[in-house]
Design a protein around this motif. Structure first.
Motif, PDB file in Angstrom:
ATOM      1  N   ARG A   3      -1.948 -12.412  13.030  1.00 21.19           N
ATOM      2  CA  ARG A   3      -1.437 -11.338  12.192  1.00 21.19           C
ATOM      3  C   ARG A   3      -2.412 -11.079  11.048  1.00 21.19           C
ATOM      4  O   ARG A   3      -2.876 -12.018  10.406  1.00 21.19           O
ATOM      5  N   ARG A   4      -2.704  -9.814  10.823  1.00 18.87           N
ATOM      6  CA  ARG A   4      -3.619  -9.424   9.751  1.00 18.87           C
ATOM      7  C   ARG A   4      -2.893  -8.515   8.781  1.00 18.87           C
ATOM      8  O   ARG A   4      -2.319  -7.500   9.179  1.00 18.87           O
ATOM      9  N   SER A   5      -2.904  -8.865   7.508  1.00 15.09           N
ATOM     10  CA  SER A   5      -2.282  -8.025   6.487  1.00 15.09           C
ATOM     11  C   SER A   5      -3.274  -6.965   6.017  1.00 15.09           C
ATOM     12  O   SER A   5      -4.483  -7.206   5.976  1.00 15.09           O
ATOM     13  N   ILE A   6      -2.734  -5.793   5.674  1.00 16.19           N
ATOM     14  CA  ILE A   6      -3.565  -4.720   5.128  1.00 16.19           C
ATOM     15  C   ILE A   6      -2.820  -4.099   3.960  1.00 16.19           C
ATOM     16  O   ILE A   6      -1.707  -3.586   4.109  1.00 16.19           O
ATOM     17  N   GLY A   7      -3.397  -4.185   2.779  1.00 13.86           N
ATOM     18  CA  GLY A   7      -2.762  -3.645   1.583  1.00 13.86           C
ATOM     19  C   GLY A   7      -2.934  -2.142   1.496  1.00 13.86           C
ATOM     20  O   GLY A   7      -4.025  -1.613   1.728  1.00 13.86           O
ATOM     21  N   ILE A   8      -1.838  -1.448   1.146  1.00  9.73           N
ATOM     22  CA  ILE A   8      -1.852   0.011   1.044  1.00  9.73           C
ATOM     23  C   ILE A   8      -1.313   0.404  -0.330  1.00  9.73           C
ATOM     24  O   ILE A   8      -0.134   0.184  -0.625  1.00  9.73           O
ATOM     25  N   VAL A   9      -2.165   0.971  -1.163  1.00  8.09           N
ATOM     26  CA  VAL A   9      -1.733   1.488  -2.456  1.00  8.09           C
ATOM     27  C   VAL A   9      -1.065   2.832  -2.211  1.00  8.09           C
ATOM     28  O   VAL A   9      -1.704   3.781  -1.753  1.00  8.09           O
ATOM     29  N   MET A  10       0.233   2.925  -2.514  1.00  8.20           N
ATOM     30  CA  MET A  10       1.008   4.131  -2.221  1.00  8.20           C
ATOM     31  C   MET A  10       1.423   4.786  -3.524  1.00  8.20           C
ATOM     32  O   MET A  10       2.329   4.314  -4.222  1.00  8.20           O
ATOM     33  N   ASN A  11       0.751   5.896  -3.858  1.00  8.60           N
ATOM     34  CA  ASN A  11       0.956   6.589  -5.124  1.00  8.60           C
ATOM     35  C   ASN A  11       1.862   7.794  -4.916  1.00  8.60           C
ATOM     36  O   ASN A  11       1.594   8.649  -4.078  1.00  8.60           O
ATOM     37  N   GLY A  12       2.949   7.858  -5.696  1.00 11.38           N
ATOM     38  CA  GLY A  12       3.877   8.975  -5.589  1.00 11.38           C
ATOM     39  C   GLY A  12       5.082   8.689  -4.725  1.00 11.38           C
ATOM     40  O   GLY A  12       5.739   9.615  -4.239  1.00 11.38           O
ATOM     41  N   VAL A  13       5.410   7.403  -4.525  1.00  7.00           N
ATOM     42  CA  VAL A  13       6.509   7.050  -3.622  1.00  7.00           C
ATOM     43  C   VAL A  13       7.885   7.242  -4.237  1.00  7.00           C
ATOM     44  O   VAL A  13       8.890   7.102  -3.541  1.00  7.00           O
ATOM     45  N   THR A  14       7.948   7.578  -5.525  1.00  6.19           N
ATOM     46  CA  THR A  14       9.268   7.863  -6.101  1.00  6.19           C
ATOM     47  C   THR A  14       9.681   9.305  -5.851  1.00  6.19           C
ATOM     48  O   THR A  14      10.817   9.677  -6.134  1.00  6.19           O
ATOM     49  N   GLY A  15       8.776  10.114  -5.320  1.00  5.60           N
ATOM     50  CA  GLY A  15       9.117  11.485  -4.946  1.00  5.60           C
ATOM     51  C   GLY A  15       9.798  11.524  -3.592  1.00  5.60           C
ATOM     52  O   GLY A  15       9.761  10.569  -2.814  1.00  5.60           O
ATOM     53  N   ARG A  16      10.411  12.660  -3.290  1.00  2.00           N
ATOM     54  CA  ARG A  16      11.211  12.797  -2.064  1.00  2.00           C
ATOM     55  C   ARG A  16      10.397  12.517  -0.807  1.00  2.00           C
ATOM     56  O   ARG A  16      10.778  11.695   0.025  1.00  2.00           O
ATOM     57  N   PRO A  46       1.385  -4.031   7.328  1.00  2.00           N
ATOM     58  CA  PRO A  46       1.163  -3.281   6.095  1.00  2.00           C
ATOM     59  C   PRO A  46       1.858  -3.910   4.888  1.00  2.00           C
ATOM     60  O   PRO A  46       3.030  -4.296   4.970  1.00  2.00           O
ATOM     61  N   GLU A  47       1.104  -4.029   3.797  1.00  2.00           N
ATOM     62  CA  GLU A  47       1.632  -4.571   2.542  1.00  2.00           C
ATOM     63  C   GLU A  47       1.535  -3.478   1.482  1.00  2.00           C
ATOM     64  O   GLU A  47       0.484  -3.270   0.885  1.00  2.00           O
ATOM     65  N   PRO A  48       2.627  -2.725   1.244  1.00  2.00           N
ATOM     66  CA  PRO A  48       2.553  -1.619   0.288  1.00  2.00           C
ATOM     67  C   PRO A  48       2.524  -2.095  -1.167  1.00  2.00           C
ATOM     68  O   PRO A  48       3.210  -3.044  -1.543  1.00  2.00           O
ATOM     69  N   VAL A  49       1.705  -1.414  -1.965  1.00  2.00           N
ATOM     70  CA  VAL A  49       1.689  -1.578  -3.413  1.00  2.00           C
ATOM     71  C   VAL A  49       2.166  -0.241  -3.987  1.00  2.00           C
ATOM     72  O   VAL A  49       1.470   0.776  -3.861  1.00  2.00           O
ATOM     73  N   LEU A  50       3.344  -0.227  -4.570  1.00  2.00           N
ATOM     74  CA  LEU A  50       3.955   1.022  -5.023  1.00  2.00           C
ATOM     75  C   LEU A  50       3.403   1.430  -6.389  1.00  2.00           C
ATOM     76  O   LEU A  50       3.327   0.617  -7.310  1.00  2.00           O
ATOM     77  N   VAL A  51       3.029   2.707  -6.506  1.00  2.00           N
ATOM     78  CA  VAL A  51       2.476   3.231  -7.749  1.00  2.00           C
ATOM     79  C   VAL A  51       3.219   4.504  -8.117  1.00  2.00           C
ATOM     80  O   VAL A  51       3.521   5.338  -7.255  1.00  2.00           O
TER      81      VAL A  51
END
Length: 383
Positions: A3-16, A46-51
């Motif tokens: 298993r390989r983790s991949i970090g994903i910076v997700m900007n704007g996830v509080t929007g619809r 996938p490892e999301p980083v919420l922004v």
């Protein structure tokens, strides 16, 4: 199985859109299915980083879904070890500087459309991404809808013969925000914030027409601001400075004429919120989000115009349903999986920043055609 983790910076996830389609129904759905299995058997996790801008909203979102990586500081998120992808679902006006920062940090970038406020900015981002050697992609979700995938199957199979025309209807009534809350954010109706239905929807129509029917070669458009004043999220009235309806005519390769109405000021008398009718010498089809129905030349009735008598024919009943013939997953999730494979194992991915720039180009030309009252050619982009 590795298993390989991949970090994903997700900007704007509080929007619809950022929350519902990209975080909940795509990234978290991939985790719920056990990750994404790559060609060599490795499971990509996938490892999301919420922004976002609101600590309270981010904290609540993270707690709701059992996530612990979130921040209001984009620079800090981009510096986190293990983050390889930056995703942007912010308002358009905030997108360009954020993507530039992500490219400078060496991140692969996947973003919502429009890619930028104008064509110059979109092409600059595309060239900057190429120079940095990063992978880049733009969301073009409607290509993965069941209805349009069935329509594409018909086109590829030669069902229509010579395609003559396309007629598209998209839209619904967006409440003004006074006696009922609006179901779209107020910035959509302010041109200074990147709003307007031409900017929003012509990007979609470009990739739909280019990929499903034929390349777009010219555009005529008439926009309108039918509702001049609305009420924002805080209950304050504001002037609408962007178009809320657009009526476009596009000429495609082969002399095909496409007419598409886009409106947030119409009430729906259709089976789905968007429908496309394609007419050809051998048959016609009507495709929506999920359904697609056809009428072949051999099964076409011969109606006779007689306004003195009531219509007795069930016109819709004369059409046949196109079968699914496969299991359709969420369109956003399907494209996310393709982009993840593109990053992780160099799998092909056609919808890069240049594809996004073509959408911005059509929107820009549509606005110009409206202002100048004329038809404009759509030139090839210089990569």
């Amino acid at each position: 199985m590795a298993r390989r983790s991949i970090g994903i910076v997700m900007n704007g996830v509080t929007g619809r859109m950022g929350y519902r389609q990209h975080l909940l129904r795509s990234i978290l759905a991939i985790r719920e299915q056990g990750g994404l299995t790559l060609a060599d058997g490795t499971v990509l996790w996938p490892e999301p980083v919420l922004v976002g801008r609101s600590e309270d909203k981010l904290r609540a979102l993270a707690e709701k879904h059992g996530l612990d990586a979130w921040t209001t500081d984009l620079a800090e998120a981009l510096e986190r070890p293990g983050t390889e992808i930056y995703f942007d679902a912010q308002i358009t006006s905030a997108r360009l500087p954020a993507i530039r920062a992500a490219i400078a940090a060496g991140k692969h970038v996947y973003t919502e459309k429009p890619l930028a406020d104008d064509l110059e900015g979109a092409l600059a981002l595309a060239r900057l991404a190429d120079e940095a050697g990063i992978r880049h992609g733009v969301v073009q979700d409607k290509l993965f809808l069941p209805g349009l995938r069935k329509l594409k199957r018909l086109v590829d199979g030669g069902f229509f013969g010579r395609i003559l025309s396309v007629r598209g209807e998209f839209g619904y009534w967006v409440f003004e925000g006074d006696w009922q809350d609006a179901q779209r954010p107020s910035w959509n109706y302010r041109a200074e914030d990147g709003g307007g239905i031409i900017v929003d929807m012509f990007c979609h129509w470009r990739y739909v027409l280019d990929n499903v029917i034929a390349p777009v070669r010219s555009v005529q458009a008439l926009g309108a601001t039918h509702i001049p004043e609305r009420v924002d999220e805080d209950g304050k009235p504001y002037d609408c400075t962007a178009d809320d309806a657009a009526y476009g005519i596009f000429e495609l390769d082969g002399g095909i004429i496409a007419q598409i109405n886009s409106s947030w000021t119409t009430r729906v008398f259709r089976d789905e919120l968007v429908e496309f009718q394609v007419d050809g010498t051998e048959g016609s089809a009507v495709a929506g989000l999920r359904r697609c129905r056809v009428q072949h030349r051999s099964m076409t009735p011969k109606p006779v115009w007689n306004p003195d008598l009531p219509a007795t024919e069930d016109f819709r009943g004369q059409w046949q349903e196109v079968p699914d013939n496969e299991e359709f997953d969420n369109g956003f999730k399907v494209q996310w999986e393709m982009f993840l494979r593109h990053v992780a194992e160099d799998a092909p991915f056609d919808w890069d920043f240049y594809a996004g720039a073509r959408g911005v180009q059509l929107a820009e030309l549509g606005l110009k055609a409206w202002r100048e009252g004329r038809r404009l050619d759509v030139p090839e982009l210089n990569r």
